[in-house]
Motif scaffolding. Structure first.
Motif, PDB file in Angstrom:
ATOM      1  N   VAL A   1      47.342  44.544  40.727  1.00 51.36           N
ATOM      2  CA  VAL A   1      47.016  44.355  42.147  1.00 51.36           C
ATOM      3  C   VAL A   1      45.887  43.340  42.303  1.00 51.36           C
ATOM      4  CG1 VAL A   1      46.087  45.506  44.206  1.00 51.36           C
ATOM      5  CG2 VAL A   1      47.914  46.597  42.887  1.00 51.36           C
ATOM      6  N   ARG A   2      44.870  43.443  41.459  1.00 45.57           N
ATOM      7  CA  ARG A   2      43.763  42.471  41.521  1.00 45.57           C
ATOM      8  C   ARG A   2      44.253  41.051  41.253  1.00 45.57           C
ATOM      9  NH1 ARG A   2      41.077  46.605  38.612  1.00 45.57           N
ATOM     10  NH2 ARG A   2      41.333  45.388  36.686  1.00 45.57           N
ATOM     11  N   ASN A   3      45.332  40.935  40.476  1.00 43.38           N
ATOM     12  CA  ASN A   3      45.916  39.623  40.188  1.00 43.38           C
ATOM     13  C   ASN A   3      46.950  39.201  41.228  1.00 43.38           C
ATOM     14  OD1 ASN A   3      44.427  39.009  37.863  1.00 43.38           O
ATOM     15  ND2 ASN A   3      45.729  40.337  36.632  1.00 43.38           N
ATOM     16  N   GLY A   4      47.033  39.937  42.318  1.00 40.30           N
ATOM     17  CA  GLY A   4      47.893  39.548  43.433  1.00 40.30           C
ATOM     18  C   GLY A   4      49.328  40.013  43.358  1.00 40.30           C
ATOM     19  N   ARG A   5      49.633  40.933  42.442  1.00 38.49           N
ATOM     20  CA  ARG A   5      51.007  41.430  42.314  1.00 38.49           C
ATOM     21  C   ARG A   5      51.108  42.866  42.822  1.00 38.49           C
ATOM     22  NH1 ARG A   5      50.072  38.214  37.907  1.00 38.49           N
ATOM     23  NH2 ARG A   5      49.405  39.835  36.491  1.00 38.49           N
ATOM     24  N   ARG A   6      52.315  43.249  43.203  1.00 43.29           N
ATOM     25  CA  ARG A   6      52.631  44.618  43.595  1.00 43.29           C
ATOM     26  C   ARG A   6      53.754  45.118  42.698  1.00 43.29           C
ATOM     27  NH1 ARG A   6      51.135  46.233  49.091  1.00 43.29           N
ATOM     28  NH2 ARG A   6      49.104  45.293  49.315  1.00 43.29           N
ATOM     29  N   PRO A   7      53.406  45.545  41.490  1.00 44.08           N
ATOM     30  CA  PRO A   7      54.447  45.943  40.540  1.00 44.08           C
ATOM     31  C   PRO A   7      55.156  47.217  40.970  1.00 44.08           C
ATOM     32  CG  PRO A   7      52.290  46.473  39.682  1.00 44.08           C
ATOM     33  CD  PRO A   7      52.077  45.736  40.968  1.00 44.08           C
ATOM     34  N   ASP A   8      56.392  47.366  40.520  1.00 43.71           N
ATOM     35  CA  ASP A   8      57.158  48.575  40.819  1.00 43.71           C
ATOM     36  C   ASP A   8      57.336  49.403  39.548  1.00 43.71           C
ATOM     37  OD1 ASP A   8      59.184  47.355  39.327  1.00 43.71           O
ATOM     38  OD2 ASP A   8      60.360  46.828  41.088  1.00 43.71           O
ATOM     39  N   LYS A   9      58.105  50.484  39.656  1.00 42.45           N
ATOM     40  CA  LYS A   9      58.291  51.384  38.516  1.00 42.45           C
ATOM     41  C   LYS A   9      58.963  50.669  37.342  1.00 42.45           C
ATOM     42  CE  LYS A   9      59.187  55.800  39.196  1.00 42.45           C
ATOM     43  NZ  LYS A   9      59.906  57.060  39.424  1.00 42.45           N
ATOM     44  N   GLY A  10      59.876  49.756  37.626  1.00 40.00           N
ATOM     45  CA  GLY A  10      60.521  49.013  36.553  1.00 40.00           C
ATOM     46  C   GLY A  10      59.517  48.183  35.763  1.00 40.00           C
ATOM     47  N   ASP A  11      58.588  47.537  36.467  1.00 39.46           N
ATOM     48  CA  ASP A  11      57.544  46.769  35.787  1.00 39.46           C
ATOM     49  C   ASP A  11      56.696  47.683  34.916  1.00 39.46           C
ATOM     50  OD1 ASP A  11      58.276  44.379  37.130  1.00 39.46           O
ATOM     51  OD2 ASP A  11      57.000  44.922  38.830  1.00 39.46           O
ATOM     52  N   LEU A  12      56.389  48.845  35.430  1.00 42.74           N
ATOM     53  CA  LEU A  12      55.583  49.800  34.683  1.00 42.74           C
ATOM     54  C   LEU A  12      56.309  50.256  33.426  1.00 42.74           C
ATOM     55  CD1 LEU A  12      53.194  51.758  34.289  1.00 42.74           C
ATOM     56  CD2 LEU A  12      54.410  53.354  35.767  1.00 42.74           C
ATOM     57  N   LEU A  13      57.574  50.602  33.549  1.00 41.88           N
ATOM     58  CA  LEU A  13      58.330  51.067  32.387  1.00 41.88           C
ATOM     59  C   LEU A  13      58.440  49.979  31.320  1.00 41.88           C
ATOM     60  CD1 LEU A  13      61.104  53.130  34.183  1.00 41.88           C
ATOM     61  CD2 LEU A  13      59.134  54.003  32.915  1.00 41.88           C
ATOM     62  N   LYS A  14      58.622  48.733  31.754  1.00 40.25           N
ATOM     63  CA  LYS A  14      58.650  47.629  30.794  1.00 40.25           C
ATOM     64  C   LYS A  14      57.305  47.507  30.086  1.00 40.25           C
ATOM     65  CE  LYS A  14      62.078  44.893  33.222  1.00 40.25           C
ATOM     66  NZ  LYS A  14      62.298  43.732  34.101  1.00 40.25           N
ATOM     67  N   GLU A  15      56.229  47.645  30.835  1.00 39.85           N
ATOM     68  CA  GLU A  15      54.887  47.565  30.253  1.00 39.85           C
ATOM     69  C   GLU A  15      54.659  48.682  29.247  1.00 39.85           C
ATOM     70  OE1 GLU A  15      50.941  46.288  29.605  1.00 39.85           O
ATOM     71  OE2 GLU A  15      52.571  45.247  30.630  1.00 39.85           O
ATOM     72  N   LEU A  16      55.070  49.891  29.615  1.00 37.56           N
ATOM     73  CA  LEU A  16      54.839  51.041  28.738  1.00 37.56           C
ATOM     74  C   LEU A  16      55.761  51.073  27.529  1.00 37.56           C
ATOM     75  CD1 LEU A  16      54.344  53.915  31.335  1.00 37.56           C
ATOM     76  CD2 LEU A  16      52.579  52.867  29.917  1.00 37.56           C
ATOM     77  N   TYR A  17      57.022  50.698  27.727  1.00 39.19           N
ATOM     78  CA  TYR A  17      58.019  50.907  26.683  1.00 39.19           C
ATOM     79  C   TYR A  17      58.638  49.631  26.126  1.00 39.19           C
ATOM     80  CZ  TYR A  17      57.641  55.580  28.595  1.00 39.19           C
ATOM     81  OH  TYR A  17      57.158  56.783  29.029  1.00 39.19           O
ATOM     82  N   GLY A  18      58.357  48.491  26.724  1.00 38.06           N
ATOM     83  CA  GLY A  18      58.936  47.238  26.262  1.00 38.06           C
ATOM     84  C   GLY A  18      60.324  47.012  26.837  1.00 38.06           C
TER      85      GLY A  18
END
Length: 165
Positions: A140-157
């Motif tokens: 969010v500080r970097n100007g993005r509004r990530p969703d659950k898909g972005d989160l899952l990719k971040e957590l699990y690749g």
């Protein structure tokens, strides 16, 4: 010595917050979740401390009632952990309201918290606050509004994400 008007204002806000919290019992009782007056008073105190720690002030109805309504139907909140979970959620909310630089409304932040509390955090406040919301606040500080898909990719690749979806 404390300003009497300031003290009166805080007492009035606490009284209003207490009434709002206890009113939520009407909705949460269907899930077997009810707070006593003592538990509600303790939540108001947690809010007061969390606001002070975060260097914030709050006007109006506050967020405790919103948090209660948003999380009461979570499968990870049961009578045994209900009050403790609410205390943690109040603290996490104010910390991440600051961490996201107020770029989200209260309702938006609560929505993200709830969405991720159930899955992928499976009711873990530590995972929610220590991993997921840290990542989210940075996005969010970097100007993005990530969703659950972005989160899952971040957590699990990417590979694991394809398997999970």
């Amino acid at each position: 010595m404390e300003n009497p008007l300031e003290l009166f204002g805080r007492q009035a806000m606490a009284k209003y917050a207490l009434r709002d919290i206890l009113r939520c019992n009407e909705e949460t009782e269907a899930y077997g979740l009810v707070l006593t007056q003592e538990q509600a008073l303790e939540l108001v105190e947690t809010r007061t401390v969390a606001l002070k720690d975060a260097g914030r002030v709050e006007f109006g109805e506050g967020i405790i009632g919103k948090l209660i309504r948003a999380f009461c139907d979570s499968p990870y909140i049961v009578p045994r952990n209900y009050a403790a979970t609410l205390h943690s959620l109040v603290e996490v909310f104010y910390a991440y309201k600051n961490e996201t630089l107020d770029r989200l409304s209260d309702d938006e932040l609560i929505g993200y918290m709830r969405n991720w509390f159930d899955m992928p955090c499976q009711g873990s406040i530590d995972l929610l606050s220590g991993t997921v919301l840290e990542w989210f606040a940075r996005e969010v500080r970097n100007g993005r509004r990530p969703d659950k898909g972005d989160l899952l990719k971040e957590l699990y690749g990417n590979e694991a994400f394809r398997w999970l979806t």
